[in-house]
Design a protein around this motif. Structure first.
Motif, PDB file in Angstrom:
ATOM      1  N   ASP A  24      68.388  44.596  62.546  1.00 50.07           N
ATOM      2  CA  ASP A  24      69.007  44.496  61.229  1.00 50.07           C
ATOM      3  C   ASP A  24      69.282  43.044  60.859  1.00 50.07           C
ATOM      4  O   ASP A  24      69.134  42.638  59.702  1.00 50.07           O
ATOM      5  N   ARG A  25      69.680  42.237  61.845  1.00 46.63           N
ATOM      6  CA  ARG A  25      69.943  40.830  61.552  1.00 46.63           C
ATOM      7  C   ARG A  25      68.645  40.121  61.150  1.00 46.63           C
ATOM      8  O   ARG A  25      68.626  39.278  60.261  1.00 46.63           O
ATOM      9  N   LEU A  32      66.700  37.068  52.938  1.00 47.66           N
ATOM     10  CA  LEU A  32      67.299  35.864  52.381  1.00 47.66           C
ATOM     11  C   LEU A  32      66.241  34.809  52.052  1.00 47.66           C
ATOM     12  O   LEU A  32      66.516  33.855  51.325  1.00 47.66           O
ATOM     13  N   LEU A  33      65.036  34.984  52.587  1.00 49.88           N
ATOM     14  CA  LEU A  33      63.958  34.032  52.336  1.00 49.88           C
ATOM     15  C   LEU A  33      63.269  34.332  51.015  1.00 49.88           C
ATOM     16  O   LEU A  33      63.424  35.407  50.437  1.00 49.88           O
ATOM     17  N   GLY A  34      62.510  33.378  50.541  1.00 51.38           N
ATOM     18  CA  GLY A  34      61.675  33.624  49.375  1.00 51.38           C
ATOM     19  C   GLY A  34      60.564  34.602  49.728  1.00 51.38           C
ATOM     20  O   GLY A  34      60.224  34.788  50.902  1.00 51.38           O
ATOM     21  N   ASP A  35      59.969  35.212  48.732  1.00 50.22           N
ATOM     22  CA  ASP A  35      58.935  36.219  48.973  1.00 50.22           C
ATOM     23  C   ASP A  35      57.761  35.662  49.768  1.00 50.22           C
ATOM     24  O   ASP A  35      57.255  36.306  50.695  1.00 50.22           O
ATOM     25  N   GLU A  36      57.312  34.456  49.420  1.00 50.12           N
ATOM     26  CA  GLU A  36      56.149  33.894  50.088  1.00 50.12           C
ATOM     27  C   GLU A  36      56.456  33.585  51.548  1.00 50.12           C
ATOM     28  O   GLU A  36      55.648  33.876  52.444  1.00 50.12           O
ATOM     29  N   GLU A  37      57.636  32.989  51.804  1.00 50.80           N
ATOM     30  CA  GLU A  37      58.000  32.661  53.184  1.00 50.80           C
ATOM     31  C   GLU A  37      58.149  33.927  54.023  1.00 50.80           C
ATOM     32  O   GLU A  37      57.693  33.986  55.176  1.00 50.80           O
ATOM     33  N   ALA A  38      58.788  34.947  53.444  1.00 49.98           N
ATOM     34  CA  ALA A  38      58.959  36.202  54.172  1.00 49.98           C
ATOM     35  C   ALA A  38      57.607  36.852  54.465  1.00 49.98           C
ATOM     36  O   ALA A  38      57.371  37.365  55.562  1.00 49.98           O
ATOM     37  N   GLN A  73      73.837  33.152  61.666  1.00 49.11           N
ATOM     38  CA  GLN A  73      74.294  32.576  62.927  1.00 49.11           C
ATOM     39  C   GLN A  73      73.388  32.984  64.081  1.00 49.11           C
ATOM     40  O   GLN A  73      73.132  32.196  64.993  1.00 49.11           O
ATOM     41  N   ASP A  74      72.871  34.200  64.019  1.00 47.11           N
ATOM     42  CA  ASP A  74      71.950  34.650  65.053  1.00 47.11           C
ATOM     43  C   ASP A  74      70.682  33.804  65.046  1.00 47.11           C
ATOM     44  O   ASP A  74      70.158  33.422  66.092  1.00 47.11           O
ATOM     45  N   PHE A  75      70.201  33.483  63.837  1.00 46.32           N
ATOM     46  CA  PHE A  75      69.018  32.633  63.736  1.00 46.32           C
ATOM     47  C   PHE A  75      69.300  31.240  64.296  1.00 46.32           C
ATOM     48  O   PHE A  75      68.495  30.670  65.033  1.00 46.32           O
ATOM     49  N   ALA A  79      67.567  29.384  67.466  1.00 42.43           N
ATOM     50  CA  ALA A  79      66.930  28.074  67.305  1.00 42.43           C
ATOM     51  C   ALA A  79      67.486  27.068  68.304  1.00 42.43           C
ATOM     52  O   ALA A  79      66.771  26.189  68.791  1.00 42.43           O
ATOM     53  N   ASP A  80      68.780  27.197  68.633  1.00 44.50           N
ATOM     54  CA  ASP A  80      69.394  26.274  69.590  1.00 44.50           C
ATOM     55  C   ASP A  80      68.786  26.403  70.974  1.00 44.50           C
ATOM     56  O   ASP A  80      68.820  25.459  71.771  1.00 44.50           O
TER      57      ASP A  80
END
Length: 347
Positions: A24-25, A32-38, A73-75, A79-80
């Motif tokens: 779900d996250r 939350l991303l733009g259509d093209e990025e998603a 925050q999960d993302f 990334a960290d």
């Protein structure tokens, strides 16, 4: 219970339970991303992953602010944990640029952005007058000339080609058409050759810097009403130069920014044949502002004429576009449309 799609247990007794599971996250983050990025990210998933994630996106319902914050925050946490290795970074960037720009433009861009890139004679050659450049390479093998022409802008490259001996022109054009990717070794060889030739014969007359087009570009990019103050002054000193600069300030690309009402007013005064020829040289997305100002029937008719129009030389397209620009300039002078930025630069 276990599994990536199950609610995770808190790391310690005090930590609050997650509001969303991992799937779900991920779904929230994608939305939350733009259509093209998603879409680009979804295209990298396998069928099972895509099904699970798609189902989660459909079933989520409304997600409140805490849920959104948790997904982000999960993302960040993921990334960290990752490390982007510095080794071969230039190779990676070059590969990405080649895929998006092609090998020749990618090489030129790498010369500008690579931290330790040395100055290249090829970049210098792009500033040389065609007649000077011709003297540097006219005795070279056609393969070398073809490779160099592909690294130049189309207009100066065409001038160099036109000035070559007739018995060499066809050979060079054939190699241009068949050359394929240009290796880094070939580019280095051409660079070395030009370095020697430029070093031996480069003079103050070789560089052609500036011109009405460059002056117009500076005025267009400047803030405020520079055109209103600069052009009248230039016109007093050199009327022909002021006129040449003003002509370059109005570009066909500016017309793509017209709103439908202004575009419609422009099209009423544009000859149909000029419009078809001008649009023939554009990509579909660039034609959209013109079609948006027409009725569906008129737009379909123009599309059909474009398809039926035979191949056009670049010069023919440019002539047609210049005719439309002249019509637009006339309407702008009469105050019926506005070309350029909305700060009064062109009124």
């Amino acid at each position: 219970m276990t599994g990536a799609d199950e609610i995770e247990q808190p790391a310690d007794a005090q930590a609050p339970a997650p509001l969303l599971n991992r799937i779900d996250r991920a779904a929230v983050f994608l939305m939350l991303l733009g259509d093209e990025e998603a879409a680009n990210l979804l295209a990298r998933l396998g069928p099972n992953e895509l099904e699970r994630l798609g189902s989660a996106m459909v079933a989520l319902g409304e997600v409140d602010q805490p849920g959104i914050a948790e997904a982000l925050q999960d993302f960040v946490s993921e990334a960290d944990r990752e490390v982007l290795p510095a080794k071969d970074r230039s190779v990676q960037v070059r590969s990405l640029l080649e895929r998006s720009l092609g090998s020749t433009k990618a090489e030129s861009m790498m010369q500008r952005i690579e931290p330790e890139a040395r100055p290249r004679s090829i970049e210098m050659a792009r500033w040389l007058a065609p007649n000077v450049l011709l003297k540097l390479v006219e005795d070279e093998h056609p393969q070398v000339i073809a490779a160099l022409l592909l690294m130049l802008d189309p207009e100066p490259a065409a001038e160099v080609l036109s000035a070559l001996p007739e018995d060499k022109q066809a050979n060079v054009v054939t190699r241009v058409a068949k050359i394929g990717p240009i290796s880094s070794q070939a580019i280095a060889m051409i660079d070395s050759l030009l370095s020697q030739r430029i070093g031996a014969s480069f003079g103050s007359s070789a560089l052609v810097l500036g011109g009405p087009r460059e002056a117009a570009n500076l005025i267009n990019l400047a803030e405020g009403e520079l055109a209103r103050t600069v052009l009248p002054t230039i016109a007093q000193l050199d009327p022909a130069l002021a006129e040449a600069i003003e002509e370059e300030m109005f570009t066909f690309e500016m017309l793509l920014e017209l709103d439908p009402q202004a575009m419609g007013r422009l099209l009423r005064d544009v000859e149909n044949e000029a419009l078809v020829d001008a649009l023939k040289g554009l990509k579909d997305e660039q034609r959209a502002p013109f079609f948006a100002a027409m009725s569906s029937r008129a737009a379909d008719g123009i599309r059909d004429e474009i398809e039926l129009r035979g191949r056009l030389a670049r010069s023919e397209v440019q002539v047609a576009q210049r005719k439309i620009v002249e019509v637009a300039r006339s309407l702008a002078d009469q105050g019926e449309i506005v070309i350029g930025s909305d700060d009064g630069e062109f009124v």
